[in-house]
Structures are given as C-alpha cells and as structure tokens.
Design an enzyme around this catalytic site. Structure first.
Site, PDB file in Angstrom:
ATOM      1  CG  ASP A 275      -1.870   1.233   1.124  1.00  0.00           C
ATOM      2  OD1 ASP A 275      -2.633   1.324   0.149  1.00  0.00           O
ATOM      3  OD2 ASP A 275      -1.785   2.109   1.997  1.00  0.00           O
TER       4      ASP A 275
ATOM      5  CB  SER B 221      -5.784   1.540  -0.141  1.00  0.00           C
ATOM      6  OG  SER B 221      -5.097   2.416   0.693  1.00  0.00           O
TER       7      SER B 221
ATOM      8  NE  ARG C 279      -5.078   4.241  -5.240  1.00  0.00           N
ATOM      9  CZ  ARG C 279      -5.698   4.211  -4.060  1.00  0.00           C
ATOM     10  NH1 ARG C 279      -5.132   3.617  -3.021  1.00  0.00           N
ATOM     11  NH2 ARG C 279      -6.874   4.754  -3.901  1.00  0.00           N
TER      12      ARG C 279
HETATM   13  N1  URA Z   1      -7.266   6.165   2.658  1.00  0.00           N
HETATM   14  C1  URA Z   1      -6.441   5.125   2.408  1.00  0.00           C
HETATM   15  O1  URA Z   1      -5.799   4.589   3.305  1.00  0.00           O
HETATM   16  N2  URA Z   1      -6.350   4.686   1.149  1.00  0.00           N
HETATM   17  C2  URA Z   1      -7.033   5.230   0.123  1.00  0.00           C
HETATM   18  O2  URA Z   1      -6.907   4.769  -0.992  1.00  0.00           O
HETATM   19  C3  URA Z   1      -7.872   6.316   0.386  1.00  0.00           C
HETATM   20  C4  URA Z   1      -7.982   6.755   1.680  1.00  0.00           C
END
Ligand code: URA
Length: 433
Positions: free
Chosen positions: A161, A183, A168
């Site tokens: 992530d 995520s 992203r």
């Molecule tokens: N919070 C997160 O941890 N991930 C996302 O993609 C969006 C908000």
C-alpha cells in the site's frame, strides 16, 4: 507471467486471477515490476473496475505483503475504527476512550494528516510529551493498562500500500472504489483487531462526494472484512460540513475533551455516540438495546475522560491537559474573520475549510512539512446559520501572521450564501452491516 499481458487483459475488462494478483503485488513490492507498468494497470483498473472477488484477493495480497500484528496476547475482543478522512474529524479521540471505559480494547494504529484532512497522530502529538512511536511490548502494555493505545504505523506493514498509494497519488488513480477499499482494508486487516468499524465520510470534505459512492465503498469494505473473518460494519456520515467547531490539532484535542465532559458541539457528540455504540456492539461489550445507554454512562460518569487521561499518561504525555485543556498551547495570532455578506450559510466547501487550516500551519501540503500544532480554525457559524455582514464567521489561529491573508481568502471562497433558510443536513446516512 508478463505484466504487459495482465495490463492488456485488464484493459479489455477481464478479471485478474488470484495467481496473477499475487504475482503482481509481490513483483511490485520486490521492485521487479516498474512503476510505469503498475501505473498503466492502476489506470486500467480505474476504467474497467474489479470484481468483488478480485478486490478481496487484492486486499489479502496487500495485507500479506509485509508484517502483521498479532494482538492475541491482549485479552478480550479488540475493536478498531477507521475514518475515511475529513475536516475536524477528532472522533477517535472521543470514541476510543468511551469504548475503553465500557470494557472494550482499542489497539489502534493511526495516520498523519495530508492535504486538507487531519490525522489522529498529529492531533495526539500536540499534547506535550505524547509518544506515538511505541514498540510492540509498550503498545500492548498501554492497551492492557489504559484499555486503549493509539500509535503510528510501525515496521514494514503493508508495504504494497505504501508503494501503490504513492503511485496513485501522482497518477490520478486515487478515487477508484476497489483501490480505496483494498488500500484501507489491507491496513485494517494487518493491524490485527477482531472487529472493525468503518466511518465512511461523504461530502465536499471527503473522498466520496456523494452518499451513493460512499455506500458502494462501505458495502465493499464490509464484505471484505466479513470474507477475511472480521466483524465489520460501516457508518456513513456527513463530511459536507466540518465536524464540530474546531479544525487543527491542539484545538481539536480541546474540543474532544469538551465532548468527553458531556459538553461540546451537538453534531460531533451525536456522531461519536453512534460510532461508540456500534463499536461496543461489535466488540461484544453491549447489546443493541443498551449500547447507547452505556456510552452515556461512560461520558456522564467521567470514566471515558479518565480513560483518555490514562492513555495520555501511559504514552508519556502530560495528562494534566486533560483536566486543564487550557494548558494546550494555541497559536498566538488570533484573527477574527468577519462575514462580507448577510444571509443564510447555504454550503461550506469542507475541503476548502481544511485547506484554509492547512495554510495556517495546521496541516501539510507535503509529507516532510512540519506542523504548527496550535494553528487552526474555530468556526463560529456553520451551514444553515444566519449571518449578518460584519459578524464573526471564525477565528483563525497561527504562529505566523503572514499566513492569515491567504487562509482568509481560501475560507471565504469556500462559503455559499442563500437568502432563504435551508432544511437541516443529514448527519448520519446509514449503517452498513
Ligand atoms: N485512505 C487510504 O488509506 N487509502 C485510500 O486509498 C484512500 C484513503
């Protein structure tokens, strides 16, 4: 397997297999798959979507990409809470102590604020001495002693992530429901709690701009939680208006203390009582019928405030600020921002209010930025209220008076006035089980 084939398949709308997802995530974390190929895949996912099965598997692959926390050494059901982020959202500071005071255990990892949204770790660090980087033994000791602990994410948790989110952020692929769900849920699952309550925000200060989008995200995350064997629920709440009156780290801690004293803004109190009640039910500490009453008792008896003081003390903070919140340092420059118009406040662009607070020093535009913990905004007027020209809309706090003009402009740009009174906004949309 070749990444180019996976991208081609996704571009044509085909579902990725579990093996393909595992191969892609581990290859990306190890550096075998370059950012340019992963960027193309993310964009293809944004356009073509993912099936529920793909999203669940992506979440599991991400969860398993690094360290996981085993909380079994802490007795009882551990209940976590996650907010999808907003402005003035200090609910963790209120809800976690209430749950702890009712016998629940909250072993929580939280994040820092970025852009217009705040982060619980920053808010807690505005308390002198408060430590958010605890090792495993210290973390567990605080949960066992105080009933709750809140720390920053440690070690090598969910590295997939970390890499994917950074990518992203710069490839316009954040606002995609399967990517957001995987995520968030990969981190929640890795954090090890038995039960998870999701506070999915909707409105101008949230990722999900409409209740319909929020509902889709909530339903998907709840399904992922269930499929991973965790008790999971989501509450969809309004972030089309800042929550409470305070925005900014120390200011929000002060407001959280007010709510735990049975005072404070009604909207914040209501959202917190709802979240805490659901956490008690999920954590097996209350039944549907008596959860709310238990929450009230924890607040009215002072037990919840004592739980917060206990956590602050155990995490090295100055717990006298809990009984004397005026000791929390607020930034010295206080500017009263006055209305330039007369009328009803029809809308507050909540992202704009969050950005105004960030411009005062309360938030970061880049990860490396340092914070002015005492900076922020106290709202005197909120959506729906009648304002006369010249009346104070908000007090802006900062340590650097040069920051005031830009923050005022951003704030005023966020307001829309109407000549007529509008119906009150919905505060809590739906519970998703
Ligand atoms: N919070 C997160 O941890 N991930 C996302 O993609 C969006 C908000």
């Amino acid at each position: 397997m070749r990444m180019v084939d996976l991208i081609e398949n996704k571009k044509r709308g085909q579902a990725l297999t579990n093996e393909e997802i595992d191969w892609m995530i581990s290859g990306y974390v190890q550096g075998d798959i370059p950012d340019y190929q992963m960027s193309a895949m993310l964009m293809a996912i944004c356009f073509q979507g993912m099936t529920e099965e793909e999203t669940v598997h992506l979440t599991i692959a991400m969860r398993d990409s690094g360290d996981k926390v085993d909380l079994s050494a802490i007795p009882g059901i551990k209940v976590d809470k996650h907010s999808t982020g907003g402005v003035g959202d200090k609910t963790t500071l209120i809800v976690a102590p209430i749950v702890a005071a009712c016998g629940g255990r909250v072993a929580k990892m939280s994040g820092r604020g970025l852009g217009h949204t705040g982060g619980t770790i920053d808010k807690l660090e505005s308390i002198p001495g408060f430590q958010t980087a605890l090792n495993r033994d210290e973390f567990f000791r605080v949960v066992k002693t105080a009933g709750l602990a809140v720390i920053g994410q440690t070690g090598n948790m969910v590295p997939a992530d970390k890499k994917l989110y950074a990518l992203r952020d710069v490839t316009a692929t954040v606002d995609c429901i399967p990517l957001i769900a995987s995520s968030i849920m990969s981190k929640k699952l890795a954090a090890g709690s038995d039960a998870i309550l999701l506070d999915v925000k909707t409105g101008s200060g949230a990722f999900m701009k409409t209740p319909e989008q929020a509902e889709k995200l909530a339903e998907l995350m709840v399904k992922i939680g269930h499929m991973a064997g965790r008790r999971t629920e989501a509450v969809i709440t309004n972030m089309d208006i800042p929550l409470g009156h305070a925005v900014g780290n120390a200011l929000e801690v002060r407001e959280a203390i007010q709510v735990l004293r049975g005072e404070g803004p009604a909207d914040l109190g209501e959202v917190c009582r709802t979240l805490a009640s659901r956490m008690l039910v999920l954590g097996g500490c209350a039944e549907e019928e008596n959860a709310r009453e238990k929450v009230e008792t924890a607040v009215q008896s002072g037990a919840a405030l004592r739980a917060l003081a206990s956590m602050v003390r155990e995490q090295g903070g100055d717990s006298s600020v809990i009984t004397e919140p005026e000791r929390l340092k607020i930034a010295p420059v206080a500017h009263e921002l006055r209305s330039e118009q007369t009328g009803y406040l029809a809308h507050m662009d909540t992202e704009g209010i969050g950005l105004s607070s960030m411009l005062l020093g309360a938030g970061r535009s880049k990860k490396e930025d340092s914070l002015d913990y005492g900076a922020g905004i106290v709202l005197m007027k909120k959506t729906g209220e009648y304002v006369k020209e010249g009346e104070v809309l908000a007090t802006l706090y900062t340590s650097d008076e040069n920051k005031i003009p830009a923050a005022c402009t951003r704030f005023l740009e966020s307001l829309t006035y109407a000549p007529e009174e509008l119906p009150p906004a919905t505060l809590i949309y739906r519970l998703v089980k």
